[in-house]
Design a protein around this motif. Structure first.
Motif, short mmCIF file in Angstrom:
data_model
loop_
_atom_site.label_atom_id
_atom_site.label_comp_id
_atom_site.label_asym_id
_atom_site.label_seq_id
_atom_site.Cartn_x
_atom_site.Cartn_y
_atom_site.Cartn_z
N GLU A 12 -21.07 29.97 1.67
CA GLU A 12 -20.97 30.87 0.51
C GLU A 12 -19.87 31.90 0.70
OE1 GLU A 12 -25.57 31.02 -1.10
OE2 GLU A 12 -24.99 32.31 0.55
N SER A 13 -19.77 32.39 1.91
CA SER A 13 -18.73 33.37 2.22
C SER A 13 -17.34 32.75 2.08
CB SER A 13 -18.93 33.90 3.64
OG SER A 13 -17.90 34.79 3.98
N ALA A 14 -17.20 31.52 2.57
CA ALA A 14 -15.91 30.83 2.48
C ALA A 14 -15.54 30.55 1.03
CB ALA A 14 -15.94 29.53 3.29
N THR A 73 4.08 38.08 1.21
CA THR A 73 2.64 38.22 1.10
C THR A 73 2.03 36.97 0.47
OG1 THR A 73 2.84 40.61 0.87
CG2 THR A 73 0.78 39.61 0.07
N ILE A 74 2.67 36.45 -0.55
CA ILE A 74 2.18 35.23 -1.21
C ILE A 74 2.16 34.07 -0.23
CG2 ILE A 74 2.80 33.46 -2.92
CD1 ILE A 74 3.72 35.83 -4.73
N ALA A 75 3.21 33.92 0.56
CA ALA A 75 3.26 32.82 1.54
C ALA A 75 2.11 32.94 2.54
CB ALA A 75 4.60 32.81 2.25
N ALA A 76 1.84 34.15 3.02
CA ALA A 76 0.75 34.36 3.97
C ALA A 76 -0.60 34.06 3.33
CB ALA A 76 0.79 35.79 4.51
N LEU A 77 -0.79 34.50 2.08
CA LEU A 77 -2.04 34.23 1.39
C LEU A 77 -2.22 32.74 1.09
CD1 LEU A 77 -2.39 37.24 -1.07
CD2 LEU A 77 -3.90 36.65 0.82
N GLU A 78 -1.13 32.06 0.75
CA GLU A 78 -1.22 30.62 0.50
C GLU A 78 -1.65 29.89 1.76
OE1 GLU A 78 1.95 29.90 -3.13
OE2 GLU A 78 2.70 29.82 -1.08
N GLN A 79 -1.13 30.32 2.90
CA GLN A 79 -1.52 29.70 4.16
C GLN A 79 -3.01 29.96 4.42
OE1 GLN A 79 0.73 30.89 7.59
NE2 GLN A 79 -0.55 29.75 9.00
N ARG A 80 -3.43 31.21 4.24
CA ARG A 80 -4.83 31.57 4.45
C ARG A 80 -5.73 30.81 3.47
NH1 ARG A 80 -8.59 33.70 7.88
NH2 ARG A 80 -10.16 34.81 6.70
N HIS A 81 -5.30 30.71 2.23
CA HIS A 81 -6.06 30.00 1.20
C HIS A 81 -6.24 28.54 1.60
CE1 HIS A 81 -6.68 28.16 -2.86
NE2 HIS A 81 -7.45 29.22 -2.99
N GLU A 83 -6.11 27.24 4.61
CA GLU A 83 -6.98 27.15 5.78
C GLU A 83 -8.45 27.31 5.39
OE1 GLU A 83 -5.53 30.26 8.29
OE2 GLU A 83 -3.75 29.13 8.90
N ARG A 84 -8.74 28.29 4.53
CA ARG A 84 -10.12 28.54 4.12
C ARG A 84 -10.65 27.39 3.26
NH1 ARG A 84 -12.87 31.00 7.30
NH2 ARG A 84 -14.39 31.43 5.70
N GLU A 88 -13.75 25.12 4.16
CA GLU A 88 -14.85 24.95 3.22
C GLU A 88 -15.16 23.48 3.01
OE1 GLU A 88 -15.58 25.37 -1.53
OE2 GLU A 88 -14.21 26.80 -0.60
N GLN A 89 -14.12 22.66 2.85
CA GLN A 89 -14.32 21.23 2.65
C GLN A 89 -15.01 20.61 3.86
OE1 GLN A 89 -10.41 19.72 1.88
NE2 GLN A 89 -10.54 20.09 -0.32
N MET A 90 -14.56 21.01 5.05
CA MET A 90 -15.16 20.46 6.27
C MET A 90 -16.62 20.90 6.40
SD MET A 90 -11.91 20.89 8.83
CE MET A 90 -12.84 20.48 10.28
N ALA A 91 -16.91 22.14 6.03
CA ALA A 91 -18.29 22.64 6.10
C ALA A 91 -19.17 21.93 5.08
CB ALA A 91 -18.32 24.14 5.89
#
Length: 94
Positions: A12-14, A73-81, A83-84, A88-91
Motif C-alpha cells: 500500500e505504501s509503494a 529533478t524530473i530525471a531523478a523522480l523518473e528513476q525513483r518512479h 524503481e518503485r 510494486e510489481q514484484m511485491a
C-alpha cells in the motif's frame, strides 16, 4: 482533534508513493513546458535568442537555469518512479 493511526502494508505504501511521484512528475513536466514558453516569449520580445549576446533577457537566463534544474529533478523522480513501480510489481507477484 481526532487522530487515528493507520498502518499500511509495504505494498500500500509503494502504491501510494508511485501515485504521488507520478503526480509530481506530471506537475513538473507542465511547469517545464510553461517555463519554455516564457523563455521563447522573452526571446521574441527582446528579438535576441543568442544567450551570449549582452542584450539577452536576464529573465530568460534565470528561467533557463530553473528549467534545467527542474529537468534534473524530473530525471531523478523518473528513476525513483521506475524503481518503485518495479518494486510494486514484484511485491504484487509474490
Amino acid at each position: 482533534m481526532n487522530i487515528q493511526a493507520r498502518f499500511e502494508t509495504a505494498r500500500e505504501s509503494a502504491v501510494r508513493e508511485v501515485a504521488a511521484i507520478g503526480k509530481m512528475l506530471a506537475d513538473l513536466v507542465r511547469t517545464v513546458q510553461l517555463i519554455e514558453s516564457e523563455i521563447a516569449a522573452q526571446e521574441e520580445r527582446a528579438r535576441v535568442s543568442d544567450r551570449s549576446d549582452v542584450k539577452y533577457p536576464i529573465l530568460a537566463r534565470t528561467l533557463i537555469e530553473r528549467r534545467d534544474n527542474l529537468k534534473v529533478t524530473i530525471a531523478a523522480l523518473e528513476q525513483r518512479h521506475g524503481e518503485r513501480a518495479l518494486h510494486e510489481q514484484m511485491a504484487g507477484a509474490a
